[in-house]
Enzyme design. Structure first.
Site, short mmCIF file in Angstrom:
data_model
loop_
_atom_site.label_atom_id
_atom_site.label_comp_id
_atom_site.label_asym_id
_atom_site.label_seq_id
_atom_site.Cartn_x
_atom_site.Cartn_y
_atom_site.Cartn_z
N SER A 42 0.84 -1.20 0.00
CA SER A 42 0.00 0.00 0.00
C SER A 42 0.87 1.25 0.00
CB SER A 42 -0.92 0.02 1.23
OG SER A 42 -0.16 0.10 2.43
N GLY A 43 0.23 2.39 -0.14
CA GLY A 43 0.90 3.68 0.01
C GLY A 43 2.05 3.91 -0.95
N ARG A 64 3.37 -7.69 5.41
CA ARG A 64 2.84 -8.66 6.38
C ARG A 64 1.49 -9.23 5.95
NH1 ARG A 64 3.09 -5.14 11.75
NH2 ARG A 64 2.33 -3.63 10.23
N ASP A 93 7.26 -10.28 8.24
CA ASP A 93 7.51 -9.06 9.00
C ASP A 93 9.02 -8.81 8.97
OD1 ASP A 93 7.94 -7.06 10.88
OD2 ASP A 93 6.44 -7.81 12.29
N SER A 172 12.82 7.48 4.43
CA SER A 172 12.78 8.12 5.73
C SER A 172 11.53 9.02 5.77
CB SER A 172 14.06 8.93 5.98
OG SER A 172 14.04 9.55 7.24
N TYR A 186 8.83 8.75 16.85
CA TYR A 186 8.90 8.54 15.40
C TYR A 186 10.16 9.13 14.77
CZ TYR A 186 7.50 8.83 10.46
OH TYR A 186 7.45 8.73 9.08
N LYS A 190 13.51 7.57 12.31
CA LYS A 190 13.77 8.01 10.93
C LYS A 190 15.12 8.71 10.80
CE LYS A 190 10.07 6.55 8.79
NZ LYS A 190 10.17 5.57 7.69
#
Length: 332
Positions: A42-43, A64, A93, A172, A186, A190
Site C-alpha cells: 500500500s501507500g 505482512r 515481518d 525516511s 517517530y 527516521k
C-alpha cells in the site's frame, strides 16, 4: 575583493574535483531488473512498485498482510509493458527475525534473479507527547522503521557488492530531518536511517552500489490517515502548514533519484530547502549539488528560523488554550 572572491570560488571548485570522486554514477537500467519493495502492499511502497513495473522491472513485494499483497499484485500487473514481467508476493515481518528476512530474499532471488534495487518502505508512525507514550512505542518504532530497513539491506548487500551493481533505497521522512512536537518516538527512528545510509554509502560506493535516502512530506496514504487519528493538536497544526502530497508524485521522484544514484531524494520546495539545510557531511552526487548547498545555506537558514518561530508559536498557543479550558472546567 571581487577578484579575491572569484579566485577563492575557482580554487574551491578545483579542490572538490581533486579530493572527491564526484563523477555521477551510471543510471540503473530498470527493464528486466529485479526490484524488491518492502511495505509494498500500500501507500508509497505500492506506488514505487507500480512506477518500476511501468519501466519494465520484475517486482518482489514484501509485506505482512497477504490479502493486501495479493490485491496490490493485481493492481501492479495492470501496468505491465511486456508479457514476461512478474510480480512476486512474499508475506513476512521484516522487523522481527533476520533469518526469516534472509530466507525470503533468497527465495525471491532464486525465482527472479539477483536483486538490482531494494526499496525499504516498510514503516509506521505513532505520535503523542513524550511522557504520554508507552516505552514499548519507542521500541516498536525503532524496530519497524530502523531494523525493518537494516535486515533486508543486510540480506542483499553481499550479492550487490559481488556483482558490482545495485541500489538501496531508504524511505525516511521529513520528520527524519527535523524533530517536531509529538514525534519523539517517530523522528529518532527516521533520523537513524540517515546515519545508516551515510555509513553504508561510504562502504559500498567503491563497488558501484549506491544508496538513496528519501524524505517524503506528509503523503496521502492509508498510513497517514491512520496516523492522523491520534496526532496531538500541536502536531496536526504544524503538519497543516504544508500541503499533502500524492503518493504517485512521491514515488516517481524516489524512483528517478534511485536510478540516477542520488543520495538524497526530496519532494517540492520545502523538501529541497530541508535537504540543503540538513546536508551536513552527507555525500553528494555532483559538484553542482555541493555548490548549491554552499550557496543556499545562509538564505535557507534564515527562512528556517521563521518556520521554527511559527512552530513554537503554535505550541504556545495550544498550551494557553488548554490552560484556559482547564480553568473553565474547574469553575463550571
Amino acid at each position: 575583493m571581487l577578484l579575491l572572491a572569484a579566485a577563492f570560488l575557482v580554487a574551491f571548485v578545483l579542490l572538490l574535483y581533486m579530493v572527491s570522486p564526484l563523477i555521477s554514477p551510471k543510471p540503473l537500467a530498470l527493464p528486466g531488473a529485479h526490484v524488491v519493495v518492502t511495505g509494498g502492499s500500500s501507500g508509497i511502497g505500492k506506488c514505487i512498485a507500480i512506477e518500476c513495473y511501468k519501466q519494465g522491472a520484475f517486482i518482489t513485494l514484501v509485506a505482512r498482510n497477504e490479502d493486501k499483497l495479493l490485491q496490490a499484485k493485481k493492481e501492479i500487473e495492470k501496468h505491465s509493458i511486456n508479457d514476461k514481467q512478474v510480480v512476486l508476493c512474499i508475506s513476512v515481518d521484516v522487523s522481527q527475525d533476520y533469518s526469516q528476512v534472509e530466507n525470503v530474499i533468497r527465495q525471491a532471488q532464486e525465482k527472479l534473479g539477483p536483486v538490482d534495487m531494494l526499496v525499504n518502505c516498510a514503516g509506521m508512525s505513532l505520535s503523542g507527547k513524550f511522557e504520554d507514550l508507552e516505552v514499548s512505542t519507542f521500541e516498536r518504532l525503532m524496530s519497524v522503521n530502523y531494523l525493518g530497513s537494516v535486515y533486508p539491506s543486510r540480506a542483499v548487500i553481499t550479492t550487490m557488492k559481488e556483482r558490482r551493481v545495485g541500489r538501496i533505497v531508504f524511505v525516511s521522512s521529513q520528520a527524519g530531518q527535523l524533530g517536531l512536537f509529538g514525534f519523539t518516538a517517530y523522528s529518532p527512528s527516521k533520523f537513524a536511517i540517515r546515519g545508516l545510509a551515510e555509513a553504508l554509502q561510504m562502504e559500498v560506493k567503491p563497488y558501484n552500489v549506491y544508496v538513496t535516502v528519501a524524505y517524503p512530506p506528509d503523503t496521502d496514504t492509508p498510513g497517514f490517515a491512520e496516523e492522523n487519528k491520534t496526532k496531538p493538536l500541536e502536531t496536526r497544526l504544524i503538519s497543516e502548514t504544508t500541503s499533502v502530497c500524492k503518493p504517485e508524485q512521491v514515488a516517481k521522484q524516489i524512483v528517478k533519484d534511485a536510478i540516477q544514484g542520488n543520495f538524497n531524494s526530496s519532494i517540492g520546495s520545502d523538501g529541497y530547502m530541508l535537504s540543503s539545510l540538513t546536508c551536513g557531511m552527507a555525500p553528494v552526487t555532483s559538484i553542482t549539488e555541493g555548490l548549491q548547498q554552499v550557496v543556499t545555506m545562509g538564505l535557507f537558514r534564515t527562512i528556517a528560523l521563521f518556520y521554527l518561530g511559527s512552530f513554537d508559536s503554535i505550541v504556545r498557543r495550544c498550551m494557553m488554550q488548554r490552560a484556559k479550558s482547564e480553568i473553565a472546567d474547574k469553575t463550571a
